[in-house]
Design an enzyme around this catalytic site. Structure first.
Site, PDB file in Angstrom:
ATOM      1  N   TYR A  72     -40.055  30.059 -13.235  1.00 45.03           N
ATOM      2  CA  TYR A  72     -39.109  30.225 -14.331  1.00 45.03           C
ATOM      3  C   TYR A  72     -38.674  28.840 -14.789  1.00 45.03           C
ATOM      4  O   TYR A  72     -37.936  28.145 -14.110  1.00 45.03           O
ATOM      5  CB  TYR A  72     -37.871  31.007 -13.892  1.00 45.03           C
ATOM      6  CG  TYR A  72     -38.113  32.445 -13.513  1.00 45.03           C
ATOM      7  CD1 TYR A  72     -39.273  33.124 -13.891  1.00 45.03           C
ATOM      8  CD2 TYR A  72     -37.166  33.154 -12.779  1.00 45.03           C
ATOM      9  CE1 TYR A  72     -39.475  34.443 -13.533  1.00 45.03           C
ATOM     10  CE2 TYR A  72     -37.362  34.471 -12.429  1.00 45.03           C
ATOM     11  CZ  TYR A  72     -38.513  35.116 -12.800  1.00 45.03           C
ATOM     12  OH  TYR A  72     -38.709  36.430 -12.445  1.00 45.03           O
ATOM     13  N   PHE A 223     -36.868  44.375 -15.341  1.00 45.99           N
ATOM     14  CA  PHE A 223     -36.600  44.967 -16.655  1.00 45.99           C
ATOM     15  C   PHE A 223     -35.770  46.258 -16.513  1.00 45.99           C
ATOM     16  O   PHE A 223     -36.100  47.291 -17.124  1.00 45.99           O
ATOM     17  CB  PHE A 223     -37.896  45.259 -17.412  1.00 45.99           C
ATOM     18  CG  PHE A 223     -38.679  44.042 -17.806  1.00 45.99           C
ATOM     19  CD1 PHE A 223     -38.097  42.783 -17.801  1.00 45.99           C
ATOM     20  CD2 PHE A 223     -40.019  44.148 -18.171  1.00 45.99           C
ATOM     21  CE1 PHE A 223     -38.818  41.658 -18.167  1.00 45.99           C
ATOM     22  CE2 PHE A 223     -40.748  43.017 -18.544  1.00 45.99           C
ATOM     23  CZ  PHE A 223     -40.149  41.772 -18.538  1.00 45.99           C
ATOM     24  N   PRO A 224     -34.686  46.245 -15.726  1.00 49.43           N
ATOM     25  CA  PRO A 224     -33.880  47.461 -15.565  1.00 49.43           C
ATOM     26  C   PRO A 224     -33.215  47.912 -16.857  1.00 49.43           C
ATOM     27  O   PRO A 224     -32.816  49.076 -16.972  1.00 49.43           O
ATOM     28  CB  PRO A 224     -32.830  47.052 -14.525  1.00 49.43           C
ATOM     29  CG  PRO A 224     -32.698  45.562 -14.686  1.00 49.43           C
ATOM     30  CD  PRO A 224     -34.098  45.099 -15.008  1.00 49.43           C
ATOM     31  N   LEU A 225     -33.120  47.002 -17.824  1.00 50.09           N
ATOM     32  CA  LEU A 225     -32.526  47.340 -19.127  1.00 50.09           C
ATOM     33  C   LEU A 225     -33.560  47.283 -20.243  1.00 50.09           C
ATOM     34  O   LEU A 225     -33.224  47.283 -21.421  1.00 50.09           O
ATOM     35  CB  LEU A 225     -31.357  46.405 -19.440  1.00 50.09           C
ATOM     36  CG  LEU A 225     -30.207  46.455 -18.432  1.00 50.09           C
ATOM     37  CD1 LEU A 225     -29.146  45.421 -18.774  1.00 50.09           C
ATOM     38  CD2 LEU A 225     -29.606  47.850 -18.375  1.00 50.09           C
ATOM     39  N   GLY A 226     -34.841  47.195 -19.872  1.00 47.43           N
ATOM     40  CA  GLY A 226     -35.899  47.176 -20.870  1.00 47.43           C
ATOM     41  C   GLY A 226     -36.547  45.829 -21.087  1.00 47.43           C
ATOM     42  O   GLY A 226     -37.542  45.717 -21.804  1.00 47.43           O
ATOM     43  N   GLY A 227     -35.963  44.775 -20.509  1.00 48.63           N
ATOM     44  CA  GLY A 227     -36.569  43.456 -20.615  1.00 48.63           C
ATOM     45  C   GLY A 227     -36.497  42.890 -22.014  1.00 48.63           C
ATOM     46  O   GLY A 227     -35.447  42.889 -22.659  1.00 48.63           O
ATOM     47  N   PHE A 228     -37.649  42.425 -22.510  1.00 48.85           N
ATOM     48  CA  PHE A 228     -37.696  41.786 -23.826  1.00 48.85           C
ATOM     49  C   PHE A 228     -37.523  42.799 -24.964  1.00 48.85           C
ATOM     50  O   PHE A 228     -37.289  42.417 -26.106  1.00 48.85           O
ATOM     51  CB  PHE A 228     -39.007  41.022 -23.990  1.00 48.85           C
ATOM     52  CG  PHE A 228     -39.209  39.940 -22.965  1.00 48.85           C
ATOM     53  CD1 PHE A 228     -38.374  38.828 -22.937  1.00 48.85           C
ATOM     54  CD2 PHE A 228     -40.197  40.046 -22.004  1.00 48.85           C
ATOM     55  CE1 PHE A 228     -38.536  37.831 -21.991  1.00 48.85           C
ATOM     56  CE2 PHE A 228     -40.371  39.056 -21.054  1.00 48.85           C
ATOM     57  CZ  PHE A 228     -39.538  37.942 -21.043  1.00 48.85           C
ATOM     58  N   PRO A 230     -35.069  45.809 -25.229  1.00 52.08           N
ATOM     59  CA  PRO A 230     -33.997  46.608 -24.616  1.00 52.08           C
ATOM     60  C   PRO A 230     -34.110  48.088 -24.941  1.00 52.08           C
ATOM     61  O   PRO A 230     -34.555  48.483 -26.020  1.00 52.08           O
ATOM     62  CB  PRO A 230     -32.730  45.998 -25.218  1.00 52.08           C
ATOM     63  CG  PRO A 230     -33.108  44.597 -25.567  1.00 52.08           C
ATOM     64  CD  PRO A 230     -34.534  44.669 -26.001  1.00 52.08           C
TER      65      PRO A 230
END
Length: 300
Positions: A72, A223-228, A230
């Site tokens: 990262y 990506f628990p919230l959808g990642g790139f 949302p």
């Protein structure tokens, strides 16, 4: 699959209880450091002081599970973590991953040869300022972005197991893995966690989560919230409005109710957003809302 509406998690302390990962009892709502790097997870952050502040606020709020990687940035998030938090609290678990590198054009490249894996472990140690890494996830490469693909894992895990025997790694996990790869991996070394793509509307790992829960192995959705991209859903927004919460808080709360072995690592570069994420642990989802959200995932 267990019915989320029937899953009752006992609270101990904060963040909806804890689960053992890497020999430590960590709170089920942690923090993912990926967004602390620059745009596209490449280069330095726009505001270094703000990035340091987010990390320090997370620890002050009670977070004791941070997910990172030396690719990262590259190197950026690990150096920020060291600057902000070293010397580290005794109860803090830092989980990193290997198996990729960044190209000069910010591309994501596979880096899973024995030499590359050894170098990555030493890079993580140096930039985090540690003598031993708590948990190292082997990031596997699929055929379609973040979708796992079958293939052998013995060679890569054998390298990490060797470094574990040398005292450089305490525990080993897998990322972007299939159920078959998890079972193969467990024949090479103990696997303490699996980190795969999973959220309210991306539910391919339902059976794997239940199997790991039965074995006492942590599951850490990326990506628990959808990642790139949302998560967007009218139903999700309606439930959030009814509960006086944000859609993302509802999505996190649903995951915490999904299974007790799920550990969340939502990322953000904002203290305000971090506070909103952590508050999701206190959000009580009524049975009818849980049932509706569960059906949303199956219909997606």
């Amino acid at each position: 699959m267990s019915n989320p509406a029937q899953t009752k998690i006992d609270k101990s302390g904060s963040f909806t209880g804890s689960f053992t990962l890497g020999g430590k009892a960590v709170r089920r709502l942690g923090y993912g450091a990926m967004q602390l790097a620059g745009p596209g997870v490449f280069g330095p952050p726009r505001d270094r002081d703000a990035a340091v502040a987010v990390l320090r606020h997370a620890i002050e709020a009670g977070v004791n599970h941070i997910d990172t990687s030396d690719f990262y940035g590259p190197h950026v998030t690990n150096q920020l973590i060291r600057e902000a938090l070293a010397p580290y609290p005794d109860d803090l678990l830092i989980v990193t991953k290997v198996g990729a590198r960044r190209g000069a054009d910010a591309s994501w490249l596979q880096a899973s040869s024995p030499e590359e894996l050894r170098q990555a472990v030493h890079d993580n140690l140096r930039n985090l300022g540690l003598d031993v890494l708590d948990v190292v996830n082997m990031r596997l490469w699929g055929d379609h972005g973040h979708a796992p693909a079958e293939g052998p894992v013995e060679r890569e895990l054998s390298v990490l197991a060797e470094l574990q025997q040398q005292g450089l790694i305490r525990h080993i996990g897998l990322s972007n893995a299939t159920a078959r790869q998890v079972e193969e991996g467990r024949r090479v070394c103990e696997i303490v966690c699996v980190q795969n793509h999973y959220n309210l509307v991306h539910r391919a790992d339902d059976a794997l989560i239940d199997d790991l829960a039965a074995k006492g192995i942590a599951y850490v959705p990326f990506f628990p919230l959808g990642g790139f991209s949302p998560i967007q859903s009218g139903l999700l927004s309606d439930v959030a409005s009814r509960l006086g919460a944000t859609p993302m808080q509802v999505a996190l709360a649903w995951l915490l109710n999904r299974s007790p072995n799920i550990l969340l690592i939502p990322g953000t570069s904002s203290v305000k957003h971090l506070q909103e994420n952590l508050a999701a642990a206190d959000l009580v989802l009524p049975a009818d809302a849980l049932a509706a959200l569960d059906k949303l995932g199956k219909d997606a």
